[in-house]
Scaffold this motif. Structure first.
Motif, PDB file in Angstrom:
ATOM      1  N   VAL A 195      34.114 -28.907 -25.250  1.00  0.00           N
ATOM      2  CA  VAL A 195      34.474 -28.786 -26.670  1.00  0.00           C
ATOM      3  C   VAL A 195      35.923 -28.309 -26.753  1.00  0.00           C
ATOM      4  N   SER A 196      36.545 -28.566 -27.907  1.00  0.00           N
ATOM      5  CA  SER A 196      37.941 -28.179 -28.102  1.00  0.00           C
ATOM      6  C   SER A 196      38.165 -27.810 -29.558  1.00  0.00           C
ATOM      7  N   GLY A 197      39.367 -27.382 -29.858  1.00  0.00           N
ATOM      8  CA  GLY A 197      39.745 -27.080 -31.228  1.00  0.00           C
ATOM      9  C   GLY A 197      38.910 -25.968 -31.831  1.00  0.00           C
ATOM     10  N   GLU A 198      38.515 -26.155 -33.106  1.00  0.00           N
ATOM     11  CA  GLU A 198      37.759 -25.128 -33.821  1.00  0.00           C
ATOM     12  C   GLU A 198      36.412 -24.867 -33.174  1.00  0.00           C
ATOM     13  N   LEU A 199      35.783 -25.926 -32.627  1.00  0.00           N
ATOM     14  CA  LEU A 199      34.492 -25.733 -31.969  1.00  0.00           C
ATOM     15  C   LEU A 199      34.613 -24.748 -30.809  1.00  0.00           C
ATOM     16  N   ARG A 200      35.605 -24.956 -29.970  1.00  0.00           N
ATOM     17  CA  ARG A 200      35.781 -24.089 -28.804  1.00  0.00           C
ATOM     18  C   ARG A 200      36.119 -22.656 -29.241  1.00  0.00           C
ATOM     19  N   GLU A 201      36.985 -22.534 -30.266  1.00  0.00           N
ATOM     20  CA  GLU A 201      37.365 -21.209 -30.744  1.00  0.00           C
ATOM     21  C   GLU A 201      36.148 -20.446 -31.263  1.00  0.00           C
ATOM     22  N   ASN A 202      35.268 -21.142 -31.986  1.00  0.00           N
ATOM     23  CA  ASN A 202      34.082 -20.458 -32.529  1.00  0.00           C
ATOM     24  C   ASN A 202      33.095 -20.093 -31.421  1.00  0.00           C
ATOM     25  N   VAL A 203      32.977 -20.950 -30.411  1.00  0.00           N
ATOM     26  CA  VAL A 203      32.114 -20.623 -29.280  1.00  0.00           C
ATOM     27  C   VAL A 203      32.609 -19.357 -28.586  1.00  0.00           C
ATOM     28  N   LEU A 204      33.888 -19.299 -28.306  1.00  0.00           N
ATOM     29  CA  LEU A 204      34.447 -18.121 -27.630  1.00  0.00           C
ATOM     30  C   LEU A 204      34.327 -16.877 -28.501  1.00  0.00           C
ATOM     31  N   SER A 255      22.659 -10.426 -17.774  1.00  0.00           N
ATOM     32  CA  SER A 255      22.050 -10.353 -19.101  1.00  0.00           C
ATOM     33  C   SER A 255      22.884 -11.132 -20.127  1.00  0.00           C
ATOM     34  N   LEU A 256      24.203 -10.964 -20.078  1.00  0.00           N
ATOM     35  CA  LEU A 256      25.087 -11.681 -21.003  1.00  0.00           C
ATOM     36  C   LEU A 256      24.998 -13.185 -20.763  1.00  0.00           C
ATOM     37  N   HIS A 257      24.888 -13.591 -19.515  1.00  0.00           N
ATOM     38  CA  HIS A 257      24.772 -15.008 -19.178  1.00  0.00           C
ATOM     39  C   HIS A 257      23.474 -15.589 -19.726  1.00  0.00           C
ATOM     40  N   THR A 258      22.419 -14.813 -19.689  1.00  0.00           N
ATOM     41  CA  THR A 258      21.136 -15.284 -20.215  1.00  0.00           C
ATOM     42  C   THR A 258      21.207 -15.535 -21.718  1.00  0.00           C
ATOM     43  N   ASN A 259      21.969 -14.688 -22.418  1.00  0.00           N
ATOM     44  CA  ASN A 259      22.085 -14.824 -23.878  1.00  0.00           C
ATOM     45  C   ASN A 259      23.044 -15.937 -24.299  1.00  0.00           C
ATOM     46  N   ALA A 260      23.867 -16.415 -23.385  1.00  0.00           N
ATOM     47  CA  ALA A 260      24.949 -17.336 -23.741  1.00  0.00           C
ATOM     48  C   ALA A 260      24.480 -18.629 -24.405  1.00  0.00           C
ATOM     49  N   PRO A 261      23.456 -19.347 -23.909  1.00  0.00           N
ATOM     50  CA  PRO A 261      23.058 -20.613 -24.552  1.00  0.00           C
ATOM     51  C   PRO A 261      22.713 -20.452 -26.036  1.00  0.00           C
ATOM     52  N   GLY A 262      21.982 -19.381 -26.371  1.00  0.00           N
ATOM     53  CA  GLY A 262      21.638 -19.154 -27.770  1.00  0.00           C
ATOM     54  C   GLY A 262      22.878 -18.884 -28.622  1.00  0.00           C
ATOM     55  N   GLU A 263      23.811 -18.136 -28.055  1.00  0.00           N
ATOM     56  CA  GLU A 263      25.043 -17.833 -28.792  1.00  0.00           C
ATOM     57  C   GLU A 263      25.877 -19.108 -28.992  1.00  0.00           C
ATOM     58  N   ILE A 264      25.895 -19.966 -28.007  1.00  0.00           N
ATOM     59  CA  ILE A 264      26.647 -21.221 -28.133  1.00  0.00           C
ATOM     60  C   ILE A 264      26.022 -22.100 -29.212  1.00  0.00           C
ATOM     61  N   ARG A 265      24.683 -22.171 -29.240  1.00  0.00           N
ATOM     62  CA  ARG A 265      24.020 -22.959 -30.288  1.00  0.00           C
ATOM     63  C   ARG A 265      24.369 -22.423 -31.684  1.00  0.00           C
ATOM     64  N   SER A 266      24.377 -21.093 -31.815  1.00  0.00           N
ATOM     65  CA  SER A 266      24.718 -20.485 -33.101  1.00  0.00           C
ATOM     66  C   SER A 266      26.156 -20.797 -33.498  1.00  0.00           C
ATOM     67  N   ALA A 267      27.022 -20.923 -32.501  1.00  0.00           N
ATOM     68  CA  ALA A 267      28.428 -21.217 -32.793  1.00  0.00           C
ATOM     69  C   ALA A 267      28.641 -22.671 -33.181  1.00  0.00           C
ATOM     70  N   LEU A 268      27.784 -23.575 -32.713  1.00  0.00           N
ATOM     71  CA  LEU A 268      27.954 -25.005 -32.991  1.00  0.00           C
ATOM     72  C   LEU A 268      27.284 -25.435 -34.296  1.00  0.00           C
ATOM     73  N   GLU A 269      26.228 -24.723 -34.704  1.00  0.00           N
ATOM     74  CA  GLU A 269      25.482 -25.137 -35.890  1.00  0.00           C
ATOM     75  C   GLU A 269      26.327 -25.184 -37.166  1.00  0.00           C
ATOM     76  N   PRO A 270      27.235 -24.237 -37.420  1.00  0.00           N
ATOM     77  CA  PRO A 270      28.049 -24.326 -38.641  1.00  0.00           C
ATOM     78  C   PRO A 270      28.896 -25.599 -38.725  1.00  0.00           C
ATOM     79  N   TYR A 271      29.061 -26.296 -37.612  1.00  0.00           N
ATOM     80  CA  TYR A 271      29.840 -27.535 -37.601  1.00  0.00           C
ATOM     81  C   TYR A 271      28.946 -28.770 -37.557  1.00  0.00           C
ATOM     82  N   GLY A 272      27.640 -28.568 -37.736  1.00  0.00           N
ATOM     83  CA  GLY A 272      26.721 -29.691 -37.839  1.00  0.00           C
ATOM     84  C   GLY A 272      26.059 -30.096 -36.542  1.00  0.00           C
TER      85      GLY A 272
END
Length: 558
Positions: free
Chosen positions: A35-44, A65-82
């Motif tokens: 991912v790049s642009g706004e998507l990447r910024e929101n993921v980070l 522990s942080l690595h385990t939580n990462a997939p859910g956090e990435i999904r939350s970051a991508l949903e606002p962009y559809g």
């Protein structure tokens, strides 16, 4: 100290020091791919392992522990962009000295809007201002469901309604039903406009100007529908008089009496007098300087006087104008003018004294001005010289439409003027004259503007040689046909002196390209001339073309 106490203190020390020792020198690198642009910024931004990678007490257990939580956090970051069904692959590795977390993301197919259903209730249902407000919601069927656009669309609708007087407008419900499997979303909005509020009484808080004068700037009446634009227009009009240090216009919904919202205008007086001075250079005038004085509050009724003296290489000019505001002071006023001008340009020398009066008023969208000038002019033009006295009555109509008066991207200005003089009315010659001036601006995107200009004039005169230079037409200069000196174009006498003409025909086309916000490059083509015989048209028209640069300052282009 007892042995029990010593063991207790040593235990506390080990608990505090252990994480620090375990994390000493621990490094963590986080990489996000796909991912790049706004998507990447929101993921980070939402990725916990990224935010805490430089934590001083970072431990391997914390990293896992942080690595385990990462997939859910990435999904939350991508949903606002559809993107509701991304494919996320995470990898966590350690080489004994440091850790590396890599997340490979395939966003997938974005969810698109399948249906938009907006139901309107309340007094404003079906009214034009409400229908126009709903157009602010530009997230339509087939668009990617970007949550920011959804929320922004709702905000714009409410802002538009409140600006139009529906101060209690709200969404009684707003739902987005997302079907990730189908890749679609249904939007349902229920809007309650509430009642439309009205303007209440207007109260001015000040003690230095007459109430009647200030009320002339108010364009709305008590009981009329409330609009934010009317309040802003009032604030701009008062600020434009330059009589106030501060203008504060307030209308609070919380203070409404029923549906009427009272308006408070608080005015802080500015300096009543101002002196100005400036120096500059223009291709028409050469080096020039100006000094001016203005008294903005000669009387509590808003009368004002302005005096200017300007000196340049080609002319010297003095003018003084006394202004009497009328019922609508922004557009309606009486002006009394006293002036003197001495000019020496090309083959023309003249000295003019002027005493004038004018009445300006708004008629619909036209600004109408009636004027009466008494002029004495001593002149030498070519081989002719003389002195004339003229009593010149006239009228002009002007109209301006522009999205921005300083930096216009779309708009136009037109002026039509009729004037004349008669030997039967204290004048030495008979003449009638009509002149039309037009300038239009049209933009193509944000970086290109097209400008068109036209100046047309015609004169009906008995003895042309008796007409002073100030009433003749000349062409040439940076506001006429560029590439030719100021007033250097026109009919010539037998000795080759430019003496001016009965007719004026000038046209211009220009393309302007913005290189930066305040800098632009322009290419232009001008054509025109002053003529004595329309049979010479268009053969006698001169042409000028070229390029130039502009700096768009706060007071206009330079």
């Amino acid at each position: 100290m007892s042995c029990l106490m010593i063991f207790f203190l040593v235990g506390i020390f080990l608990l505090i020091a252990a994480p620090e020792a375990e994390g000493e020198g621990l490094t963590l690198e986080v990489r996000v791919e796909g991912v790049s642009g706004e998507l990447r910024e929101n993921v980070l931004l939402l990725l916990g392992i990224e935010r805490r990678k430089d934590h001083p007490f970072l431990t391997p257990a914390m990293i896992r522990s942080l690595h385990t939580n990462a997939p859910g956090e990435i999904r939350s970051a991508l949903e606002p962009y559809g993107f509701y069904q991304p494919d996320i692959e995470g990898d966590l590795q350690s080489d004994g000295e440091g850790w590396t977390a890599v997340y490979r993301i395939v966003p997938g197919v974005p969810v698109r809007v399948r249906r938009v259903d907006v139901q309107v209730a309340g007094e404003g249902k079906g009214r034009p201002e409400v229908v126009n407000a709903l157009k602010r919601f530009d997230l339509g069927v087939g668009d990617v469901l970007v949550h920011r656009g959804y929320e922004e669309g709702k905000r714009l609708i409410l802002n538009a309604l409140r600006e139009g007087g529906y101060l209690d407008a709200k969404f009684s419900s707003s739902d987005v039903a997302v079907d990730p499997e189908a890749g679609s979303a249904d939007i349902a909005l229920n809007l309650d406009t509430g009642p439309r509020f009205l303007f209440g009484p207007v109260t001015f808080f000040q003690d230095f100007l007459e109430e009647r004068y200030l009320r002339g700037f108010v364009t709305f009446r008590q009981g009329e529908p409330y609009t934010l634009k009317a309040l802003l227009d009032l604030e701009r009009a008062l600020t434009g008089t330059r009589q106030f240090l501060q203008v504060d216009v307030r209308a609070s919904r919380d203070e409404a009496d029923g549906l009427e919202v009272p308006v408070e205008v608080r005015l802080t007086p500015g300096p009543s007098q101002q002196f100005t001075a400036g120096v500059g250079y223009g291709t028409d005038t050469g080096a020039r300087g100006r000094i001016g004085w203005e008294h903005r509050r000669v009387t509590p009724g808003g009368r004002r006087i302005r005096t200017d003296l300007q000196l340049s290489e080609v002319n010297r000019e003095f003018s003084s104008k006394y202004t009497v505001p009328l019922k609508r002071p922004l557009t309606d006023h009486l002006d009394y003018t006293l002036g003197w001008k001495q000019e020496n340009v090309e083959d023309v020398e003249r000295e003019t004294y002027l005493l004038g009066a004018s009445l300006s008023r708004q008629r619909g969208k036209l600004q109408e001005t009636f004027f009466l000038n008494f002029e004495r002019e001593d002149f030498t033009v070519g081989m002719d010289s003389g002195t004339t006295l003229l009593l010149v009555p006239g009228v002009s109509w002007s109209r301006v439409e522009a999205d921005d008066r300083i930096r216009t991207s779309r708009g136009y200005k037109g002026i039509l003027e009729l004037k004349g003089a008669s030997k039967g009315l204290l004048s030495d010659t008979d003449f009638t004259q009509a002149a039309f001036h037009f300038k239009g601006i049209l933009s193509a995107g944000e970086s290109v503007r097209f400008l068109a200009r036209a100046d047309l004039g015609t004169s009906w005169v008995g003895e042309f040689s008796d007409l002073p230079p100030s009433q003749r037409f000349f062409a040439g200069g940076d506001r006429s046909v560029r590439g030719f000196a100021y007033n250097s174009l026109g009919p010539k006498d037998s000795s080759g002196n430019v003496v001016g003409g009965r007719y004026l025909v000038v046209g211009s086309l220009e393309a302007e390209f913005f290189l930066a916000r305040n800098w632009s490059l322009a290419a232009f083509f001008d054509t025109g001339n002053s003529l004595n015989d329309l049979d010479d048209f268009p053969g006698q028209l001169e042409q000028g073309a070229g390029i130039g640069g502009r700096w768009h300052s706060l007071i206009g282009p330079i």
